[in-house]
Design a protein around this motif. Structure first.
Motif, PDB file in Angstrom:
ATOM      1  N   VAL A 213     -10.386  11.094  41.883  1.00 28.25           N
ATOM      2  CA  VAL A 213     -10.192  12.345  41.141  1.00 28.25           C
ATOM      3  C   VAL A 213      -8.900  12.280  40.342  1.00 28.25           C
ATOM      4  N   LYS A 214      -8.820  13.144  39.352  1.00 32.21           N
ATOM      5  CA  LYS A 214      -7.608  13.236  38.536  1.00 32.21           C
ATOM      6  C   LYS A 214      -6.690  14.361  39.010  1.00 32.21           C
ATOM      7  N   ASP A 215      -7.260  15.303  39.780  1.00 35.52           N
ATOM      8  CA  ASP A 215      -6.480  16.448  40.247  1.00 35.52           C
ATOM      9  C   ASP A 215      -6.983  16.863  41.630  1.00 35.52           C
ATOM     10  N   ILE A 216      -6.204  16.562  42.654  1.00 38.00           N
ATOM     11  CA  ILE A 216      -6.618  16.879  44.023  1.00 38.00           C
ATOM     12  C   ILE A 216      -6.745  18.386  44.224  1.00 38.00           C
ATOM     13  N   PHE A 217      -5.945  19.165  43.492  1.00 34.86           N
ATOM     14  CA  PHE A 217      -5.961  20.617  43.664  1.00 34.86           C
ATOM     15  C   PHE A 217      -7.020  21.304  42.808  1.00 34.86           C
ATOM     16  N   ASN A 218      -7.910  20.526  42.216  1.00 37.98           N
ATOM     17  CA  ASN A 218      -8.974  21.121  41.410  1.00 37.98           C
ATOM     18  C   ASN A 218     -10.351  20.649  41.887  1.00 37.98           C
ATOM     19  N   LEU A 219     -10.459  20.382  43.210  1.00 36.91           N
ATOM     20  CA  LEU A 219     -11.732  19.957  43.777  1.00 36.91           C
ATOM     21  C   LEU A 219     -12.697  21.142  43.863  1.00 36.91           C
ATOM     22  N   THR A 220     -13.950  20.914  43.494  1.00 38.46           N
ATOM     23  CA  THR A 220     -14.973  21.959  43.555  1.00 38.46           C
ATOM     24  C   THR A 220     -16.160  21.464  44.380  1.00 38.46           C
ATOM     25  N   ARG A 221     -17.099  22.352  44.618  1.00 39.26           N
ATOM     26  CA  ARG A 221     -18.303  21.991  45.363  1.00 39.26           C
ATOM     27  C   ARG A 221     -19.065  20.865  44.665  1.00 39.26           C
ATOM     28  N   LYS A 222     -19.002  20.831  43.362  1.00 34.25           N
ATOM     29  CA  LYS A 222     -19.678  19.779  42.607  1.00 34.25           C
ATOM     30  C   LYS A 222     -19.133  18.395  42.983  1.00 34.25           C
ATOM     31  N   ASP A 223     -17.813  18.305  43.171  1.00 35.02           N
ATOM     32  CA  ASP A 223     -17.208  17.022  43.543  1.00 35.02           C
ATOM     33  C   ASP A 223     -17.708  16.537  44.897  1.00 35.02           C
ATOM     34  N   LEU A 224     -17.971  17.487  45.800  1.00 32.31           N
ATOM     35  CA  LEU A 224     -18.364  17.146  47.163  1.00 32.31           C
ATOM     36  C   LEU A 224     -19.871  17.229  47.390  1.00 32.31           C
ATOM     37  N   LEU A 225     -20.631  17.379  46.313  1.00 31.92           N
ATOM     38  CA  LEU A 225     -22.067  17.577  46.447  1.00 31.92           C
ATOM     39  C   LEU A 225     -22.758  16.508  47.313  1.00 31.92           C
ATOM     40  N   PRO A 226     -22.428  15.205  47.169  1.00 38.38           N
ATOM     41  CA  PRO A 226     -23.076  14.213  48.044  1.00 38.38           C
ATOM     42  C   PRO A 226     -22.798  14.463  49.522  1.00 38.38           C
ATOM     43  N   LEU A 227     -21.639  15.035  49.842  1.00 33.31           N
ATOM     44  CA  LEU A 227     -21.303  15.354  51.231  1.00 33.31           C
ATOM     45  C   LEU A 227     -22.241  16.435  51.767  1.00 33.31           C
ATOM     46  N   PHE A 228     -22.473  17.474  50.964  1.00 36.05           N
ATOM     47  CA  PHE A 228     -23.342  18.562  51.405  1.00 36.05           C
ATOM     48  C   PHE A 228     -24.800  18.101  51.506  1.00 36.05           C
ATOM     49  N   GLU A 229     -25.189  17.227  50.597  1.00 32.74           N
ATOM     50  CA  GLU A 229     -26.556  16.709  50.641  1.00 32.74           C
ATOM     51  C   GLU A 229     -26.775  15.874  51.894  1.00 32.74           C
ATOM     52  N   LYS A 230     -25.759  15.092  52.280  1.00 29.01           N
ATOM     53  CA  LYS A 230     -25.872  14.281  53.495  1.00 29.01           C
ATOM     54  C   LYS A 230     -25.921  15.166  54.733  1.00 29.01           C
ATOM     55  N   ALA A 231     -25.110  16.218  54.754  1.00 25.51           N
ATOM     56  CA  ALA A 231     -25.118  17.147  55.892  1.00 25.51           C
ATOM     57  C   ALA A 231     -26.477  17.818  56.032  1.00 25.51           C
TER      58      ALA A 231
END
Length: 288
Positions: A213-231
């Protein structure tokens, strides 16, 4: 009788070394009353040469002075203590070498930041957060100071609150906090404080997503979407907030990129959960 220059040349050192050893009372050369020059004899040569050997063994000059003025029995004790200290140093260097391999391993994981999600077993992880969404208390700052003394065995930790991770309607960006983290084996090894306000995620099953990522403080659900799909695929939910870590920072000439992992402990969704209904053959979401 030899001058400072002559005795220094005989010992293979500089004149300043001989003068320093003389000032430390390792030897007491004869001083000419007229020109104040110091002259050294064979006894001084042997004492200085022996002192150089002892210094090469790592003894400080204060110990060398004691050594030269003590019995053989005491000299053995001094060397035995120095040997013990060296063993401790060797053990610390071996620990550091192992940690270097661990950190290199984390650096190697940056090629997974495409992103990639994996399911793993992990020991307990302890973290304390000092930067980001919440203002740290005085106690937290003090603990962080003590933990920082144990770099590189502590690491930079990243937290996203569980409530935000569990909420599919949360638009973001997430309330990211940064701080220090330590895995349980190092917490035990260095006897670090792990009671509250330190946040502990117990041993268990985790999902890990690797991100660039370019900005750790600008993470959104879109960035983590593969995590939610795996869960969703595994039919699990998050039991705690994340306890991620910084893997690397890379400057590519134009911008800075952060390689991170977000680690979240998971648990099976109970069959009798209110969000589910049960039929004789399978489980459906409550909309059934």
């Amino acid at each position: 009788m030899q001058t400072v220059k002559a005795i220094a040349d005989a010992l293979g050192v500089t004149s300043d070394v001989v003068r320093h050893y003389t000032e430390c009372k390792l030897v007491t050369p004869v001083t000419n009353s007229e020109n104040k020059y110091k002259y050294y004899d064979e006894f001084d040569f042997l004492q200085l040469a022996n002192a150089r050997i002892l210094r090469s063994l790592g003894l400080p000059l204060s110990e060398v002075l004691k050594y030269n003025n003590s019995s053989i029995a005491h000299q053995k004790e001094i060397l035995a203590e120095k040997s013990r200290q060296v063993r401790v140093q060797i053990e610390k260097l071996q620990e550091l070498e192992l940690r270097l391999h661990e950190v290199q391993g984390y650096l190697g994981k940056t090629n997974r930041c495409v992103p990639t999600v994996e399911e793993v077993d992990r020991d307990s992880i302890h973290s304390i957060y000092t930067f980001g969404s919440a203002v740290p208390s005085k106690d937290i700052k003090q603990i962080a100071k003590l933990w920082a003394e144990h770099f590189p065995f502590t690491h930079i930790s990243i937290k996203i609150p569980k409530e935000e991770l569990q909420n599919p309607a949360f638009a973001g960006p997430y309330s990211v906090s940064l701080g220090l983290g330590v895995i349980n084996k190092y917490a035990e090894q260095f006897r670090l404080e792990i009671a509250p306000p330190i946040e502990t995620i117990p041993r268990g099953r985790f999902l890990i997503i690797y991100l660039k990522v370019k900005d750790i403080f600008n993470l959104t659900r879109k960035d983590l979407l593969p995590l939610f799909e795996k869960a969703e695929e595994l039919e699990v939910r998050f039991s705690h907030q994340s306890s991620g870590r910084l893997l690397a920072i890379e400057e590519n000439g134009k911008e800075t990129e952060f390689f991170i992992l977000i680690r979240v402990r998971i648990e099976r969704i109970p069959i009798n959960s209110l969000d589910l209904c049960v039929t004789p053959r399978f489980i459906l979401k409550k909309t059934c």
